[in-house]
Design a protein around this motif. Structure first.
Motif, PDB file in Angstrom:
ATOM      1  N   GLN A  17      17.607  16.968  -9.849  1.00 29.57           N
ATOM      2  CA  GLN A  17      16.430  16.773  -9.014  1.00 29.57           C
ATOM      3  C   GLN A  17      16.251  15.299  -8.657  1.00 29.57           C
ATOM      4  O   GLN A  17      16.025  14.945  -7.489  1.00 29.57           O
ATOM      5  CB  GLN A  17      15.191  17.299  -9.733  1.00 29.57           C
ATOM      6  N   THR A  18      16.373  14.435  -9.648  1.00 33.89           N
ATOM      7  CA  THR A  18      16.208  13.006  -9.391  1.00 33.89           C
ATOM      8  C   THR A  18      17.318  12.476  -8.479  1.00 33.89           C
ATOM      9  O   THR A  18      17.067  11.689  -7.558  1.00 33.89           O
ATOM     10  CB  THR A  18      16.197  12.229 -10.714  1.00 33.89           C
ATOM     11  N   LEU A  19      18.563  12.922  -8.711  1.00 30.16           N
ATOM     12  CA  LEU A  19      19.675  12.476  -7.868  1.00 30.16           C
ATOM     13  C   LEU A  19      19.511  12.961  -6.434  1.00 30.16           C
ATOM     14  O   LEU A  19      19.825  12.232  -5.482  1.00 30.16           O
ATOM     15  CB  LEU A  19      21.000  12.985  -8.448  1.00 30.16           C
ATOM     16  N   LEU A  20      19.028  14.184  -6.258  1.00 30.87           N
ATOM     17  CA  LEU A  20      18.764  14.685  -4.915  1.00 30.87           C
ATOM     18  C   LEU A  20      17.736  13.811  -4.217  1.00 30.87           C
ATOM     19  O   LEU A  20      17.877  13.486  -3.030  1.00 30.87           O
ATOM     20  CB  LEU A  20      18.259  16.132  -4.980  1.00 30.87           C
ATOM     21  N   PHE A  21      16.724  13.457  -4.960  1.00 26.41           N
ATOM     22  CA  PHE A  21      15.662  12.652  -4.368  1.00 26.41           C
ATOM     23  C   PHE A  21      16.158  11.266  -4.002  1.00 26.41           C
ATOM     24  O   PHE A  21      15.871  10.748  -2.926  1.00 26.41           O
ATOM     25  CB  PHE A  21      14.490  12.569  -5.345  1.00 26.41           C
ATOM     26  N   VAL A  22      16.918  10.665  -4.894  1.00 28.03           N
ATOM     27  CA  VAL A  22      17.479   9.338  -4.613  1.00 28.03           C
ATOM     28  C   VAL A  22      18.436   9.408  -3.425  1.00 28.03           C
ATOM     29  O   VAL A  22      18.441   8.533  -2.549  1.00 28.03           O
ATOM     30  CB  VAL A  22      18.202   8.781  -5.854  1.00 28.03           C
ATOM     31  N   GLY A  23      19.242  10.472  -3.366  1.00 25.05           N
ATOM     32  CA  GLY A  23      20.177  10.633  -2.265  1.00 25.05           C
ATOM     33  C   GLY A  23      19.495  10.809  -0.931  1.00 25.05           C
ATOM     34  O   GLY A  23      20.037  10.427   0.117  1.00 25.05           O
ATOM     35  N   PHE A  24      18.293  11.369  -0.946  1.00 22.97           N
ATOM     36  CA  PHE A  24      17.540  11.581   0.287  1.00 22.97           C
ATOM     37  C   PHE A  24      16.771  10.336   0.705  1.00 22.97           C
ATOM     38  O   PHE A  24      16.771   9.954   1.880  1.00 22.97           O
ATOM     39  CB  PHE A  24      16.576  12.752   0.092  1.00 22.97           C
ATOM     40  N   VAL A  25      16.125   9.689  -0.242  1.00 24.08           N
ATOM     41  CA  VAL A  25      15.245   8.568   0.071  1.00 24.08           C
ATOM     42  C   VAL A  25      15.995   7.239   0.109  1.00 24.08           C
ATOM     43  O   VAL A  25      15.642   6.336   0.876  1.00 24.08           O
ATOM     44  CB  VAL A  25      14.087   8.503  -0.948  1.00 24.08           C
ATOM     45  N   PRO A  57      18.753   6.148   1.508  1.00 31.22           N
ATOM     46  CA  PRO A  57      19.170   5.625   2.828  1.00 31.22           C
ATOM     47  C   PRO A  57      18.043   4.957   3.613  1.00 31.22           C
ATOM     48  O   PRO A  57      18.315   4.141   4.499  1.00 31.22           O
ATOM     49  CB  PRO A  57      19.675   6.880   3.551  1.00 31.22           C
ATOM     50  N   ALA A  58      16.792   5.305   3.298  1.00 30.02           N
ATOM     51  CA  ALA A  58      15.679   4.655   4.003  1.00 30.02           C
ATOM     52  C   ALA A  58      15.680   3.153   3.752  1.00 30.02           C
ATOM     53  O   ALA A  58      15.322   2.362   4.634  1.00 30.02           O
ATOM     54  CB  ALA A  58      14.350   5.262   3.555  1.00 30.02           C
ATOM     55  N   LEU A  59      16.081   2.744   2.560  1.00 29.30           N
ATOM     56  CA  LEU A  59      16.166   1.308   2.266  1.00 29.30           C
ATOM     57  C   LEU A  59      17.251   0.648   3.109  1.00 29.30           C
ATOM     58  O   LEU A  59      17.062  -0.446   3.655  1.00 29.30           O
ATOM     59  CB  LEU A  59      16.471   1.110   0.778  1.00 29.30           C
ATOM     60  N   LEU A  60      18.396   1.324   3.219  1.00 27.02           N
ATOM     61  CA  LEU A  60      19.487   0.762   4.005  1.00 27.02           C
ATOM     62  C   LEU A  60      19.157   0.713   5.492  1.00 27.02           C
ATOM     63  O   LEU A  60      19.621  -0.172   6.219  1.00 27.02           O
ATOM     64  CB  LEU A  60      20.760   1.600   3.787  1.00 27.02           C
ATOM     65  N   MET A  61      18.335   1.656   5.932  1.00 24.94           N
ATOM     66  CA  MET A  61      18.010   1.742   7.357  1.00 24.94           C
ATOM     67  C   MET A  61      16.814   0.881   7.754  1.00 24.94           C
ATOM     68  O   MET A  61      16.498   0.786   8.940  1.00 24.94           O
ATOM     69  CB  MET A  61      17.728   3.202   7.739  1.00 24.94           C
ATOM     70  N   GLY A  66       0.806  -1.218   0.000  1.00 24.41           N
ATOM     71  CA  GLY A  66       0.000   0.000   0.000  1.00 24.41           C
ATOM     72  C   GLY A  66       0.835   1.262   0.000  1.00 24.41           C
ATOM     73  O   GLY A  66       0.342   2.353  -0.326  1.00 24.41           O
ATOM     74  N   SER A  67       2.126   1.128   0.347  1.00 21.72           N
ATOM     75  CA  SER A  67       3.018   2.288   0.333  1.00 21.72           C
ATOM     76  C   SER A  67       3.239   2.832  -1.074  1.00 21.72           C
ATOM     77  O   SER A  67       3.646   3.987  -1.233  1.00 21.72           O
ATOM     78  CB  SER A  67       4.364   1.919   0.962  1.00 21.72           C
ATOM     79  N   PHE A  68       2.991   2.017  -2.101  1.00 19.41           N
ATOM     80  CA  PHE A  68       3.081   2.552  -3.460  1.00 19.41           C
ATOM     81  C   PHE A  68       1.995   3.612  -3.686  1.00 19.41           C
ATOM     82  O   PHE A  68       2.208   4.597  -4.402  1.00 19.41           O
ATOM     83  CB  PHE A  68       2.956   1.433  -4.496  1.00 19.41           C
ATOM     84  N   THR A  69       0.846   3.408  -3.065  1.00 16.54           N
ATOM     85  CA  THR A  69      -0.222   4.396  -3.177  1.00 16.54           C
ATOM     86  C   THR A  69       0.076   5.616  -2.327  1.00 16.54           C
ATOM     87  O   THR A  69       0.005   6.757  -2.799  1.00 16.54           O
ATOM     88  CB  THR A  69      -1.562   3.776  -2.750  1.00 16.54           C
ATOM     89  N   THR A  70       0.409   5.395  -1.046  1.00 20.29           N
ATOM     90  CA  THR A  70       0.669   6.532  -0.161  1.00 20.29           C
ATOM     91  C   THR A  70       1.933   7.279  -0.570  1.00 20.29           C
ATOM     92  O   THR A  70       1.989   8.506  -0.499  1.00 20.29           O
ATOM     93  CB  THR A  70       0.803   6.067   1.299  1.00 20.29           C
ATOM     94  N   ALA A 111      10.072   3.691   0.700  1.00 23.58           N
ATOM     95  CA  ALA A 111      11.279   4.257   0.099  1.00 23.58           C
ATOM     96  C   ALA A 111      11.385   3.875  -1.373  1.00 23.58           C
ATOM     97  O   ALA A 111      11.733   4.706  -2.222  1.00 23.58           O
ATOM     98  CB  ALA A 111      12.515   3.786   0.862  1.00 23.58           C
ATOM     99  N   VAL A 112      11.078   2.604  -1.681  1.00 19.96           N
ATOM    100  CA  VAL A 112      11.087   2.164  -3.086  1.00 19.96           C
ATOM    101  C   VAL A 112      10.051   2.944  -3.884  1.00 19.96           C
ATOM    102  O   VAL A 112      10.324   3.418  -4.996  1.00 19.96           O
ATOM    103  CB  VAL A 112      10.816   0.650  -3.179  1.00 19.96           C
TER     104      VAL A 112
END
Length: 434
Positions: free
Chosen positions: A263-271, A273-277, A15-19, A155-156
């Motif tokens: 913009q995309t790299l900034l977003f990937v750089g921010f989000v 780490p959530a996968l790693l954490m 459901g996180s794909f929707t939210t 995060a994904v």
């Protein structure tokens, strides 16, 4: 209760794909969509982003009552997930369809109406989605694991939608880019909706306790539920900070870092780490408790955004280190409030003998929605104060005061708002939560 099977954790997390898509892309692109394709002034665009979300503050508690009633009558909230999510997918594409009425006011009004309907459908989806963890398991640490899976998939979803949406709009360009993006992200939302609907078929559901009868009962519950009010206040302030940061990514890439393609790299750089954490934060919560894990996450986010205040003079790779640190904190401030919430719901339901999950999720979702909506509005106000020039040409030069306003709105302001959660948590009274 025994540990949940991986299939249930994964199914719920879909459901996180929707939210993730709905919570990210409008905050990321709706403001520049209005200011840079329709020439809507920044302050006005901020209000347009806010109005539909403000409606949800009223609607979502009502959606929570309907969700509780559905549970009592039919033994499930899943029909709300399905109908709400399908509505979000269709209406999301409509927001960015840009019919081109030939007048800024008419085009902006269309966006307001489409966004209002989409936000309503999202409330119908998200309220039962937030209520489910209190019913899927009553295990204290299992809820942290379930939430961690949810945030990992989130995060994904954010990487796909938050990274892909700007890539589509930039790659195609103009109004056509936004139209294609709206359809693609709408399909992502639809996949998430069907995934969680099918993936929670075998999950446990809550007991059929009496529901909150009316608004007076709802208000009485909120007055007496002190621990919930404190946690809600923390989450609202931090959602405001996250909403401000998300609104600034597009502008920061272009005006602070000098390359819209970042913009995309900034977003990937921010989000990213959530996968790693995802496996780390639950361990921290088990070792030191959910509240201390929450505090550690606030500190990490604050340090990261403080470092970004110097982005105009720092080397790009150093700035991305601070972006990643903020992302580490972001993962934690998503995991721990959502892991604490079902604990509070269970304790309140035991105390009262009545169903509170839907009502609590409705109020919670309303607060989160308002915070995320006020963020772009606050950022739009900063743009106006900085003298940002709204135009149909997104490459137009901006005054230095506007660049400074963008930098502060992207770094210092979100960091301060998230850091406010630390003293608020110290004053909170979260009985039974360690």
């Amino acid at each position: 209760m025994a540990a949940l099977p991986a299939s249930t954790r994964f199914g719920y997390s879909l459901g996180s794909f929707t939210t993730g898509a709905f919570g990210t892309v409008p905050g990321l692109l709706l403001l520049p969509y209005l200011t840079d394709t329709m020439a809507v002034p920044g302050a006005v665009a901020g209000v347009i982003v806010l109005v539909p979300k403000a409606w949800d503050v009223v609607f979502n508690p009502f959606a929570g009552r309907l969700s509780d009633a559905s549970l009592a009558a039919h033994g499930s909230r899943r029909r709300f997930l399905l109908f709400g999510g399908i509505g979000v997918a269709i209406l999301f594409a409509a927001i960015f369809a840009h019919p081109g009425f030939g007048a800024t006011a008419a085009d902006a009004t269309y966006v307001v109406v489409a966004f209002l309907l989409c936000a309503t459908a999202f409330g119908i989806f998200q309220v039962p989605y937030n209520a489910l963890p209190a019913e899927i398991t009553d295990n204290y640490h299992e809820r942290t694991k379930l939430t961690s899976w949810r945030i990992g998939i989130l995060a994904v979803a954010i990487l796909i939608s938050g990274g892909g949406a700007p890539a589509i709009t930039d790659g195609i360009g103009g109004v056509a880019g936004y139209r294609v993006m709206g359809v693609v992200i709408g399909l992502v939302i639809l996949v998430g909706t069907i995934g969680v609907f099918l993936g929670t078929r075998g999950a446990p559901v809550g007991s059929r306790r009496p529901t909150t009868a009316g608004w007076r009962d709802l208000l009485a519950t909120m007055r007496e539920w002190r621990s919930f009010r404190w946690l809600l206040g923390v989450y609202f302030v931090q959602s405001l900070g996250l909403g401000t940061l998300l609104a600034g990514v597009n502008y920061a890439a272009r005006q602070v870092f000098g390359d819209a393609g970042l913009q995309t790299l900034l977003f990937v750089g921010f989000v990213g780490p959530a996968l790693l954490m995802m496996p780390v934060w639950p361990r921290i919560g088990t070792r030191w408790g959910k509240l201390w894990g929450f505090r550690f996450a606030c500190i990490a986010f604050g340090v990261g955004t403080l470092g970004l205040c110097a982005a105009l003079v720092l080397p790009l790779d150093v700035s991305f280190v601070f972006v990643a640190l903020a992302g580490v904190g972001y993962a934690g401030i998503q995991v721990f409030p959502l892991a604490i919430l079902p604990d509070l719901i269970s304790m309140e339901e035991e105390r009262t003998g009545a169903t509170r999950a839907g009502v609590a999720a409705g109020v919670w979702t309303a607060s989160e929605t308002l915070g995320l909506a006020l963020g772009p509005g606050l950022f739009g106000l900063l743009l106006s104060l900085g003298g940002y020039v709204s135009t149909v040409d997104s490459s137009a030069a901006q005054p230095s005061s506007a660049v400074t306003a963008i930098l502060l709105g992207f770094s210092l302001l979100p960091g301060v708002l998230v850091a406010l959660g630390i003293p608020l948590l110290r004053r909170s009274v979260l009985e039974g939560v360690s």
